[in-house]
Design a protein around this motif. Structure first.
Motif, mmCIF file in Angstrom:
data_model
loop_
_atom_site.group_PDB
_atom_site.id
_atom_site.type_symbol
_atom_site.label_atom_id
_atom_site.label_comp_id
_atom_site.label_asym_id
_atom_site.label_seq_id
_atom_site.Cartn_x
_atom_site.Cartn_y
_atom_site.Cartn_z
ATOM 1 N N GLN A 326 45.915 -0.042 25.257
ATOM 2 C CA GLN A 326 45.204 1.128 24.751
ATOM 3 C C GLN A 326 43.879 0.682 24.134
ATOM 4 O OE1 GLN A 326 46.856 4.672 24.468
ATOM 5 N NE2 GLN A 326 47.472 3.558 26.308
ATOM 6 N N LEU A 328 39.522 2.037 22.916
ATOM 7 C CA LEU A 328 38.770 3.000 22.134
ATOM 8 C C LEU A 328 38.764 4.381 22.781
ATOM 9 C CD1 LEU A 328 36.849 3.471 19.680
ATOM 10 C CD2 LEU A 328 34.961 3.040 21.261
ATOM 11 N N ASP A 329 38.605 4.431 24.094
ATOM 12 C CA ASP A 329 38.524 5.729 24.756
ATOM 13 C C ASP A 329 39.814 6.526 24.583
ATOM 14 O OD1 ASP A 329 35.937 5.243 25.599
ATOM 15 O OD2 ASP A 329 36.578 4.314 27.473
ATOM 16 N N GLU A 330 40.959 5.853 24.684
ATOM 17 C CA GLU A 330 42.243 6.536 24.492
ATOM 18 C C GLU A 330 42.373 7.036 23.056
ATOM 19 O OE1 GLU A 330 42.801 3.881 28.018
ATOM 20 O OE2 GLU A 330 41.889 3.641 26.032
ATOM 21 N N MET A 332 39.920 7.780 20.890
ATOM 22 C CA MET A 332 39.000 8.886 20.628
ATOM 23 C C MET A 332 39.423 10.151 21.359
ATOM 24 S SD MET A 332 35.237 7.122 20.379
ATOM 25 C CE MET A 332 34.531 8.705 19.921
ATOM 26 N N ALA A 333 39.934 9.998 22.579
ATOM 27 C CA ALA A 333 40.375 11.181 23.327
ATOM 28 C C ALA A 333 41.518 11.881 22.603
ATOM 29 C CB ALA A 333 40.798 10.774 24.740
ATOM 30 N N ARG A 336 40.038 13.653 19.503
ATOM 31 C CA ARG A 336 39.266 14.824 19.930
ATOM 32 C C ARG A 336 40.177 15.983 20.339
ATOM 33 N NH1 ARG A 336 34.748 15.557 18.004
ATOM 34 N NH2 ARG A 336 33.108 14.067 18.401
ATOM 35 N N ASP A 347 32.796 8.164 14.839
ATOM 36 C CA ASP A 347 32.217 6.854 15.111
ATOM 37 C C ASP A 347 33.140 5.775 14.585
ATOM 38 O OD1 ASP A 347 31.779 7.103 12.373
ATOM 39 O OD2 ASP A 347 29.772 6.252 12.426
ATOM 40 N N LEU A 354 29.448 2.636 19.357
ATOM 41 C CA LEU A 354 30.737 2.827 20.020
ATOM 42 C C LEU A 354 30.893 1.865 21.198
ATOM 43 C CD1 LEU A 354 31.147 6.712 19.954
ATOM 44 C CD2 LEU A 354 32.408 5.015 18.603
ATOM 45 N N ASP A 355 29.800 1.545 21.862
ATOM 46 C CA ASP A 355 29.889 0.585 22.972
ATOM 47 C C ASP A 355 30.342 -0.785 22.476
ATOM 48 O OD1 ASP A 355 29.168 2.388 24.921
ATOM 49 O OD2 ASP A 355 27.042 1.834 24.922
ATOM 50 N N ARG A 358 34.001 -0.488 21.714
ATOM 51 C CA ARG A 358 34.750 -0.416 22.969
ATOM 52 C C ARG A 358 34.925 -1.816 23.576
ATOM 53 N NH1 ARG A 358 31.856 3.093 24.848
ATOM 54 N NH2 ARG A 358 33.182 4.904 24.453
ATOM 55 N N HIS A 362 38.383 -3.898 24.025
ATOM 56 C CA HIS A 362 38.747 -4.278 25.397
ATOM 57 C C HIS A 362 39.160 -5.747 25.461
ATOM 58 C CE1 HIS A 362 38.693 -4.254 29.793
ATOM 59 N NE2 HIS A 362 38.028 -5.393 29.724
#
Length: 460
Positions: A326, A328-330, A332-333, A336, A347, A354-355, A358, A362
Protein backbone atom coordinates in the motif's frame (compact mmCIF):
# COMPACT_ATOMS: atom_id res chain seq x y z
CA UNK A 1 12.52 -8.35 45.32
CA UNK A 2 14.71 -10.32 42.91
CA UNK A 3 18.28 -9.16 43.48
CA UNK A 4 19.92 -11.76 41.22
CA UNK A 5 18.93 -10.37 37.85
CA UNK A 6 21.75 -8.33 36.37
CA UNK A 7 19.51 -7.38 33.45
CA UNK A 8 16.85 -5.96 35.79
CA UNK A 9 19.54 -4.07 37.76
CA UNK A 10 20.88 -2.56 34.54
CA UNK A 11 17.36 -1.63 33.43
CA UNK A 12 16.73 0.15 36.74
CA UNK A 13 19.75 2.36 36.08
CA UNK A 14 18.75 3.04 32.48
CA UNK A 15 15.26 4.12 33.57
CA UNK A 16 16.72 6.77 35.87
CA UNK A 17 17.97 8.79 32.89
CA UNK A 18 15.23 11.19 31.74
CA UNK A 19 15.57 10.65 28.01
CA UNK A 20 12.11 11.94 27.08
CA UNK A 21 11.88 12.86 23.41
CA UNK A 22 11.46 15.70 22.65
CA UNK A 23 14.09 16.94 23.26
CA UNK A 24 15.72 13.50 23.31
CA UNK A 25 18.82 14.36 25.32
CA UNK A 26 20.60 11.01 25.52
CA UNK A 27 24.13 12.25 26.19
CA UNK A 28 24.17 11.16 29.85
CA UNK A 29 22.88 7.66 29.18
CA UNK A 30 25.42 7.28 26.36
CA UNK A 31 28.23 8.22 28.77
CA UNK A 32 26.87 5.72 31.30
CA UNK A 33 26.89 2.93 28.72
CA UNK A 34 30.43 3.89 27.76
CA UNK A 35 31.47 3.38 31.39
CA UNK A 36 29.96 -0.12 31.32
CA UNK A 37 31.51 -1.25 28.05
CA UNK A 38 34.98 0.31 27.99
CA UNK A 39 36.33 -1.91 30.81
CA UNK A 40 35.20 -4.93 28.75
CA UNK A 41 37.47 -3.97 25.87
CA UNK A 42 34.77 -2.69 23.54
CA UNK A 43 35.53 0.05 21.03
CA UNK A 44 33.18 2.96 21.75
CA UNK A 45 31.87 5.68 19.45
CA UNK A 46 29.53 8.46 20.50
CA UNK A 47 27.84 10.29 17.62
CA UNK A 48 26.27 13.65 18.44
CA UNK A 49 23.37 14.82 16.30
CA UNK A 50 23.64 18.41 15.04
CA UNK A 51 21.52 19.90 17.84
CA UNK A 52 22.92 21.29 21.06
CA UNK A 53 20.38 19.42 23.21
CA UNK A 54 19.88 16.64 20.68
CA UNK A 55 20.48 12.93 20.77
CA UNK A 56 23.77 11.13 21.17
CA UNK A 57 24.04 7.70 19.57
CA UNK A 58 26.12 5.12 21.42
CA UNK A 59 27.95 2.40 19.48
CA UNK A 60 29.96 -0.36 21.17
CA UNK A 61 31.91 -2.95 19.17
CA UNK A 62 33.38 -6.21 20.43
CA UNK A 63 36.03 -7.25 17.95
CA UNK A 64 35.99 -10.67 16.29
CA UNK A 65 38.63 -12.20 14.07
CA UNK A 66 37.00 -10.75 10.94
CA UNK A 67 36.25 -14.09 9.29
CA UNK A 68 32.55 -13.15 9.18
CA UNK A 69 30.73 -9.83 8.78
CA UNK A 70 29.39 -8.15 11.95
CA UNK A 71 26.09 -8.76 13.68
CA UNK A 72 24.28 -5.69 15.00
CA UNK A 73 21.90 -5.29 17.95
CA UNK A 74 19.94 -2.02 17.69
CA UNK A 75 17.90 -0.52 20.52
CA UNK A 76 16.83 3.00 21.40
CA UNK A 77 17.31 4.89 24.63
CA UNK A 78 14.85 7.75 24.11
CA UNK A 79 11.32 7.46 25.48
CA UNK A 80 7.95 9.15 25.02
CA UNK A 81 6.68 11.79 27.49
CA UNK A 82 4.83 10.91 30.69
CA UNK A 83 1.86 12.17 32.67
CA UNK A 84 3.52 11.70 36.09
CA UNK A 85 0.39 12.48 38.11
CA UNK A 86 -1.26 9.41 36.55
CA UNK A 87 1.51 7.01 37.58
CA UNK A 88 1.49 5.14 40.89
CA UNK A 89 5.31 5.36 41.07
CA UNK A 90 8.00 7.79 39.97
CA UNK A 91 8.34 6.99 36.24
CA UNK A 92 12.08 7.68 36.38
CA UNK A 93 13.03 5.79 39.54
CA UNK A 94 13.24 2.22 38.24
CA UNK A 95 10.93 0.88 40.93
CA UNK A 96 10.56 -2.89 41.35
CA UNK A 97 7.11 -4.10 42.42
CA UNK A 98 5.54 -7.56 42.39
CA UNK A 99 8.26 -9.01 40.18
CA UNK A 100 8.14 -6.20 37.61
CA UNK A 101 10.41 -3.24 36.86
CA UNK A 102 8.30 -0.10 36.39
CA UNK A 103 9.29 3.07 34.58
CA UNK A 104 8.99 5.00 31.35
CA UNK A 105 10.70 2.85 28.74
CA UNK A 106 10.64 -0.35 30.80
CA UNK A 107 9.04 -2.12 27.87
CA UNK A 108 9.71 0.31 24.98
CA UNK A 109 12.60 0.00 24.70
CA UNK A 110 14.99 0.35 27.59
CA UNK A 111 14.00 -3.17 28.62
CA UNK A 112 15.19 -4.37 25.23
CA UNK A 113 18.31 -2.22 25.49
CA UNK A 114 19.09 -3.83 28.85
CA UNK A 115 18.62 -7.33 27.40
CA UNK A 116 20.77 -6.60 24.34
CA UNK A 117 23.45 -4.85 26.40
CA UNK A 118 23.68 -7.62 28.99
CA UNK A 119 23.91 -10.28 26.27
CA UNK A 120 26.80 -8.44 24.61
CA UNK A 121 28.49 -7.80 27.96
CA UNK A 122 28.26 -11.51 28.76
CA UNK A 123 30.20 -12.33 25.60
CA UNK A 124 33.08 -10.21 26.91
CA UNK A 125 32.75 -11.37 30.53
CA UNK A 126 32.77 -15.03 29.45
CA UNK A 127 35.62 -14.40 26.99
CA UNK A 128 33.71 -15.99 24.11
CA UNK A 129 36.04 -16.09 21.05
CA UNK A 130 34.32 -14.26 18.20
CA UNK A 131 34.38 -14.87 14.46
CA UNK A 132 32.59 -11.60 13.76
CA UNK A 133 32.33 -8.20 15.39
CA UNK A 134 29.29 -7.75 17.64
CA UNK A 135 27.91 -4.20 17.51
CA UNK A 136 25.51 -2.71 20.06
CA UNK A 137 23.73 0.48 19.01
CA UNK A 138 21.81 2.59 21.52
CA UNK A 139 20.00 4.98 19.20
CA UNK A 140 18.90 8.30 20.63
CA UNK A 141 16.17 9.71 18.37
CA UNK A 142 13.72 6.92 17.56
CA UNK A 143 10.57 8.21 19.20
CA UNK A 144 10.50 11.66 17.63
CA UNK A 145 13.01 13.53 15.55
CA UNK A 146 15.01 13.73 12.34
CA UNK A 147 18.30 12.35 13.65
CA UNK A 148 17.48 8.69 14.19
CA UNK A 149 18.87 5.56 12.61
CA UNK A 150 18.36 6.70 9.01
CA UNK A 151 20.34 9.87 9.74
CA UNK A 152 23.04 7.83 11.50
CA UNK A 153 23.23 5.40 8.57
CA UNK A 154 23.68 8.31 6.16
CA UNK A 155 26.37 9.90 8.33
CA UNK A 156 28.27 6.93 9.79
CA UNK A 157 27.35 3.74 7.98
CA UNK A 158 30.83 2.43 8.76
CA UNK A 159 29.87 2.17 12.45
CA UNK A 160 26.68 0.13 11.99
CA UNK A 161 27.15 -1.89 8.80
CA UNK A 162 26.46 -5.57 9.44
CA UNK A 163 25.52 -8.85 7.76
CA UNK A 164 22.24 -8.90 9.71
CA UNK A 165 20.67 -7.14 12.65
CA UNK A 166 18.42 -7.61 15.66
CA UNK A 167 15.99 -4.80 16.49
CA UNK A 168 12.78 -4.17 18.40
CA UNK A 169 9.64 -5.68 16.89
CA UNK A 170 7.92 -9.03 17.33
CA UNK A 171 5.90 -10.00 20.38
CA UNK A 172 6.10 -13.13 22.50
CA UNK A 173 2.52 -13.99 23.45
CA UNK A 174 1.49 -15.65 26.70
CA UNK A 175 -1.75 -17.50 27.22
CA UNK A 176 -4.00 -17.17 30.27
CA UNK A 177 -1.77 -19.55 32.25
CA UNK A 178 1.32 -17.44 31.62
CA UNK A 179 2.82 -19.90 29.11
CA UNK A 180 4.52 -18.48 26.03
CA UNK A 181 2.57 -19.83 23.04
CA UNK A 182 3.81 -17.79 20.09
CA UNK A 183 7.12 -16.10 19.34
CA UNK A 184 6.81 -13.56 16.55
CA UNK A 185 10.00 -12.49 14.79
CA UNK A 186 9.16 -9.53 12.60
CA UNK A 187 10.72 -9.50 9.14
CA UNK A 188 9.13 -6.29 7.91
CA UNK A 189 7.21 -3.33 9.32
CA UNK A 190 4.09 -1.50 8.34
CA UNK A 191 4.91 1.78 6.63
CA UNK A 192 3.92 5.08 8.22
CA UNK A 193 2.73 8.22 6.48
CA UNK A 194 1.42 11.35 8.20
CA UNK A 195 -1.20 13.25 6.23
CA UNK A 196 -2.41 16.73 7.09
CA UNK A 197 -5.97 17.86 6.44
CA UNK A 198 -6.42 21.63 6.10
CA UNK A 199 -9.88 23.20 5.97
CA UNK A 200 -10.47 26.86 5.19
CA UNK A 201 -13.45 29.19 5.61
CA UNK A 202 -14.29 32.83 6.11
CA UNK A 203 -13.24 34.14 9.54
CA UNK A 204 -15.90 36.06 11.42
CA UNK A 205 -17.31 36.91 14.83
CA UNK A 206 -18.21 33.96 17.06
CA UNK A 207 -21.65 35.50 17.66
CA UNK A 208 -22.57 34.52 14.08
CA UNK A 209 -22.15 30.74 13.91
CA UNK A 210 -25.07 30.19 11.52
CA UNK A 211 -22.75 28.92 8.79
CA UNK A 212 -21.01 26.48 11.13
CA UNK A 213 -20.82 23.53 8.69
CA UNK A 214 -19.06 25.84 6.23
CA UNK A 215 -16.51 27.27 8.65
CA UNK A 216 -13.00 25.85 8.71
CA UNK A 217 -13.48 24.09 12.04
CA UNK A 218 -16.98 22.92 11.12
CA UNK A 219 -15.81 21.36 7.86
CA UNK A 220 -12.86 19.73 9.56
CA UNK A 221 -15.00 18.27 12.36
CA UNK A 222 -17.42 16.75 9.85
CA UNK A 223 -14.53 15.22 7.89
CA UNK A 224 -12.90 13.78 11.01
CA UNK A 225 -16.21 12.39 12.28
CA UNK A 226 -16.58 10.50 9.01
CA UNK A 227 -13.09 9.06 9.39
CA UNK A 228 -13.78 7.95 12.95
CA UNK A 229 -17.07 6.33 11.94
CA UNK A 230 -15.51 4.27 9.11
CA UNK A 231 -13.10 1.40 9.73
CA UNK A 232 -10.82 0.09 6.97
CA UNK A 233 -11.65 -3.45 5.92
CA UNK A 234 -9.38 -6.41 6.79
CA UNK A 235 -6.74 -7.08 4.14
CA UNK A 236 -4.53 -10.15 4.07
CA UNK A 237 -0.97 -10.28 2.76
CA UNK A 238 1.10 -13.46 2.44
CA UNK A 239 2.91 -12.57 5.65
CA UNK A 240 -0.20 -11.81 7.70
CA UNK A 241 -1.95 -14.91 6.36
CA UNK A 242 0.88 -17.03 7.74
CA UNK A 243 0.84 -15.12 11.01
CA UNK A 244 -2.90 -15.54 11.60
CA UNK A 245 -2.72 -19.17 10.48
CA UNK A 246 -0.09 -19.73 13.18
CA UNK A 247 -2.38 -18.10 15.73
CA UNK A 248 -5.12 -20.54 14.71
CA UNK A 249 -2.78 -23.33 15.87
CA UNK A 250 -1.72 -21.73 19.16
CA UNK A 251 -5.08 -20.49 20.49
CA UNK A 252 -8.17 -22.29 21.75
CA UNK A 253 -11.61 -22.45 20.10
CA UNK A 254 -13.58 -20.45 19.20
CA UNK A 255 -10.72 -17.96 18.69
CA UNK A 256 -8.72 -20.53 16.71
CA UNK A 257 -11.56 -20.90 14.23
CA UNK A 258 -11.88 -17.17 13.69
CA UNK A 259 -8.16 -16.90 13.04
CA UNK A 260 -8.43 -19.73 10.51
CA UNK A 261 -11.28 -17.94 8.72
CA UNK A 262 -9.40 -14.64 8.70
CA UNK A 263 -6.29 -16.28 7.26
CA UNK A 264 -7.89 -18.55 4.67
CA UNK A 265 -11.42 -17.51 3.68
CA UNK A 266 -11.91 -16.04 0.17
CA UNK A 267 -15.12 -14.40 1.43
CA UNK A 268 -14.53 -10.75 2.42
CA UNK A 269 -17.67 -10.68 4.58
CA UNK A 270 -16.56 -13.80 6.45
CA UNK A 271 -13.11 -12.30 7.04
CA UNK A 272 -14.67 -9.09 8.31
CA UNK A 273 -16.96 -10.98 10.71
CA UNK A 274 -14.08 -13.13 11.97
CA UNK A 275 -11.90 -10.06 12.44
CA UNK A 276 -14.63 -8.36 14.44
CA UNK A 277 -14.99 -11.35 16.78
CA UNK A 278 -11.21 -11.55 17.25
CA UNK A 279 -11.07 -7.90 18.29
CA UNK A 280 -14.09 -8.24 20.57
CA UNK A 281 -12.96 -11.38 22.39
CA UNK A 282 -9.23 -11.89 21.75
CA UNK A 283 -6.48 -11.45 24.32
CA UNK A 284 -4.53 -8.84 22.30
CA UNK A 285 -7.32 -6.91 20.54
CA UNK A 286 -5.42 -3.72 19.65
CA UNK A 287 -2.50 -5.61 18.12
CA UNK A 288 -4.63 -8.01 16.08
CA UNK A 289 -6.87 -5.18 14.92
CA UNK A 290 -3.84 -3.31 13.59
CA UNK A 291 -2.27 -6.27 11.80
CA UNK A 292 -5.34 -7.14 9.74
CA UNK A 293 -5.80 -3.75 8.05
CA UNK A 294 -4.40 -0.35 7.25
CA UNK A 295 -5.01 1.89 10.25
CA UNK A 296 -5.67 5.60 10.64
CA UNK A 297 -5.40 7.62 13.84
CA UNK A 298 -6.19 11.32 14.30
CA UNK A 299 -3.28 12.45 16.44
CA UNK A 300 -3.11 16.27 16.29
CA UNK A 301 -5.58 19.14 15.92
CA UNK A 302 -4.88 22.81 15.42
CA UNK A 303 -7.43 25.56 14.96
CA UNK A 304 -8.56 28.85 16.41
CA UNK A 305 -6.88 32.08 17.45
CA UNK A 306 -9.26 33.42 20.11
CA UNK A 307 -12.38 32.22 21.89
CA UNK A 308 -14.61 34.83 20.23
CA UNK A 309 -13.32 34.42 16.66
CA UNK A 310 -14.43 31.84 14.12
CA UNK A 311 -11.05 31.13 12.49
CA UNK A 312 -10.29 31.00 8.80
CA UNK A 313 -8.37 27.73 8.91
CA UNK A 314 -8.08 24.50 10.90
CA UNK A 315 -5.95 21.43 10.47
CA UNK A 316 -5.59 17.86 11.67
CA UNK A 317 -2.83 15.28 11.31
CA UNK A 318 -3.57 11.65 10.52
CA UNK A 319 -1.07 8.95 11.42
CA UNK A 320 -1.60 6.17 8.88
CA UNK A 321 0.02 2.73 9.05
CA UNK A 322 -0.03 0.85 5.76
CA UNK A 323 0.24 -2.84 5.01
CA UNK A 324 2.99 -3.87 2.57
CA UNK A 325 2.02 -3.05 -0.99
CA UNK A 326 0.00 0.00 0.00
CA UNK A 327 1.30 3.45 -0.91
CA UNK A 328 0.47 7.14 -0.78
CA UNK A 329 -2.15 6.98 -3.52
CA UNK A 330 -4.12 4.27 -1.70
CA UNK A 331 -3.94 6.21 1.58
CA UNK A 332 -5.08 9.48 0.01
CA UNK A 333 -7.83 7.81 -2.01
CA UNK A 334 -9.26 6.25 1.15
CA UNK A 335 -9.21 9.57 3.04
CA UNK A 336 -10.74 11.44 0.10
CA UNK A 337 -13.53 8.90 -0.28
CA UNK A 338 -14.43 8.93 3.39
CA UNK A 339 -14.33 12.67 4.09
CA UNK A 340 -16.25 13.44 0.87
CA UNK A 341 -15.05 17.05 0.80
CA UNK A 342 -12.84 18.08 -2.11
CA UNK A 343 -12.38 21.49 -0.52
CA UNK A 344 -10.20 20.08 2.27
CA UNK A 345 -6.55 20.10 1.30
CA UNK A 346 -4.46 16.96 1.93
CA UNK A 347 -0.67 17.02 2.07
CA UNK A 348 2.23 15.14 3.68
CA UNK A 349 3.97 17.70 5.92
CA UNK A 350 7.17 15.71 6.42
CA UNK A 351 7.93 15.97 2.69
CA UNK A 352 8.50 18.87 0.33
CA UNK A 353 5.83 17.57 -2.04
CA UNK A 354 3.37 14.73 -2.51
CA UNK A 355 5.62 13.37 -5.26
CA UNK A 356 8.49 13.14 -2.78
CA UNK A 357 6.24 11.39 -0.26
CA UNK A 358 4.97 9.02 -2.96
CA UNK A 359 8.51 8.08 -3.99
CA UNK A 360 9.64 7.51 -0.39
CA UNK A 361 6.70 5.25 0.37
CA UNK A 362 7.18 3.38 -2.89
CA UNK A 363 10.76 2.49 -1.95
CA UNK A 364 9.80 1.44 1.58
CA UNK A 365 6.78 -0.68 0.66
CA UNK A 366 8.60 -2.50 -2.14
CA UNK A 367 11.56 -3.67 -0.09
CA UNK A 368 11.32 -7.44 0.39
CA UNK A 369 10.86 -8.93 3.83
CA UNK A 370 14.00 -10.09 5.62
CA UNK A 371 14.89 -13.66 4.69
CA UNK A 372 14.16 -16.49 7.12
CA UNK A 373 17.11 -18.44 5.67
CA UNK A 374 19.90 -16.56 7.46
CA UNK A 375 21.99 -17.89 10.33
CA UNK A 376 20.54 -15.24 12.64
CA UNK A 377 16.89 -16.11 11.97
CA UNK A 378 17.57 -19.87 12.27
CA UNK A 379 19.34 -19.36 15.61
CA UNK A 380 16.58 -17.08 16.93
CA UNK A 381 14.04 -19.75 16.05
CA UNK A 382 16.04 -22.66 17.50
CA UNK A 383 16.74 -20.99 20.86
CA UNK A 384 13.20 -19.65 21.16
CA UNK A 385 11.94 -23.22 20.79
CA UNK A 386 14.40 -24.32 23.51
CA UNK A 387 13.43 -21.62 26.02
CA UNK A 388 9.68 -21.61 25.25
CA UNK A 389 9.01 -25.21 24.14
CA UNK A 390 5.22 -24.76 23.93
CA UNK A 391 5.48 -21.79 21.58
CA UNK A 392 5.29 -21.70 17.81
CA UNK A 393 7.88 -19.43 16.19
CA UNK A 394 6.68 -17.53 13.14
CA UNK A 395 7.87 -14.66 10.92
CA UNK A 396 5.56 -11.69 11.31
CA UNK A 397 4.71 -8.16 10.26
CA UNK A 398 5.21 -5.40 12.83
CA UNK A 399 2.19 -3.14 13.16
CA UNK A 400 4.26 -0.01 13.80
CA UNK A 401 7.47 1.49 12.45
CA UNK A 402 10.97 0.86 13.81
CA UNK A 403 14.58 1.71 13.14
CA UNK A 404 14.82 -1.34 10.86
CA UNK A 405 14.24 0.78 7.75
CA UNK A 406 17.78 2.18 7.96
CA UNK A 407 19.23 -1.28 7.32
CA UNK A 408 16.50 -2.86 5.21
CA UNK A 409 16.82 -0.02 2.67
CA UNK A 410 20.46 -1.09 2.29
CA UNK A 411 19.62 -4.76 1.88
CA UNK A 412 20.57 -5.83 5.42
CA UNK A 413 18.15 -8.39 6.93
CA UNK A 414 16.66 -7.14 10.21
CA UNK A 415 14.70 -9.24 12.71
CA UNK A 416 12.46 -7.54 15.25
CA UNK A 417 11.80 -8.82 18.76
CA UNK A 418 10.58 -7.51 22.06
CA UNK A 419 12.83 -10.00 23.82
CA UNK A 420 10.52 -10.91 26.69
CA UNK A 421 7.18 -12.75 27.01
CA UNK A 422 4.25 -10.37 27.47
CA UNK A 423 0.66 -10.43 28.63
CA UNK A 424 -1.94 -7.98 27.39
CA UNK A 425 -1.86 -5.93 30.60
CA UNK A 426 1.84 -5.26 30.07
CA UNK A 427 1.37 -4.50 26.37
CA UNK A 428 -1.35 -1.90 26.86
CA UNK A 429 0.88 0.05 29.26
CA UNK A 430 3.34 0.71 26.41
CA UNK A 431 3.46 4.51 25.96
CA UNK A 432 0.93 4.61 28.83
CA UNK A 433 0.93 4.77 32.60
CA UNK A 434 2.86 2.45 34.95
CA UNK A 435 4.79 0.94 32.04
CA UNK A 436 6.43 -2.26 33.21
CA UNK A 437 8.32 -5.44 32.31
CA UNK A 438 8.61 -8.67 34.29
CA UNK A 439 12.02 -9.55 35.74
CA UNK A 440 11.66 -13.24 34.88
CA UNK A 441 10.86 -12.27 31.29
CA UNK A 442 13.96 -10.06 31.12
CA UNK A 443 16.11 -12.98 32.21
CA UNK A 444 14.56 -15.32 29.67
CA UNK A 445 15.18 -12.76 26.96
CA UNK A 446 18.79 -12.33 28.02
CA UNK A 447 19.31 -16.11 27.85
CA UNK A 448 17.76 -16.11 24.38
CA UNK A 449 19.81 -13.27 22.90
CA UNK A 450 23.09 -14.37 24.51
CA UNK A 451 22.68 -17.91 23.21
CA UNK A 452 21.93 -16.60 19.73
CA UNK A 453 25.05 -14.40 19.78
CA UNK A 454 27.24 -17.29 20.84
CA UNK A 455 25.78 -19.27 17.93
CA UNK A 456 26.10 -16.69 15.18
CA UNK A 457 29.18 -14.74 16.32
CA UNK A 458 31.25 -17.28 18.28
CA UNK A 459 34.11 -19.20 16.70
CA UNK A 460 33.14 -22.85 16.44
Amino acid sequence: MDTSSKTAALLQKLLQFKTVNPPGDTAAIARFLKQQFEPLGAKIDLVQAPRADGPVHFVARLRGDGSKKPVLLAAHSDVVPVEPDRWSVDPFAGVIRDGYVLGRGAMDFKGGLAVFARAVMMLAENKVPLARDVILLSEGDEESGPHGARWLADQRWDLIEAEFALNEGGWIFRDGRGTARQVNITVRDKNTIVLRLTARGAPTHSAWPGLAPHTAIGRLIIALARLVAREPQPMMTELTQGYFAALSRTTEPPLAGWFHTLATSPDAAAREAAGRRIVEEGAYPMLWHALMRNTLAITMLNGGIKENVIPGSAEAKLNIRLLPGQGLDEAMAYVREVIADDGIRIDAPAFASLDEARADLHVRTNRPASSTETALYRSLKAHAERIWPEAEVTPALFEAGTDATAWRLRGVPVYGVYPYPLDNETMVRMHGNDERIEIAALDQGTDWVYSVLVDVAGRS
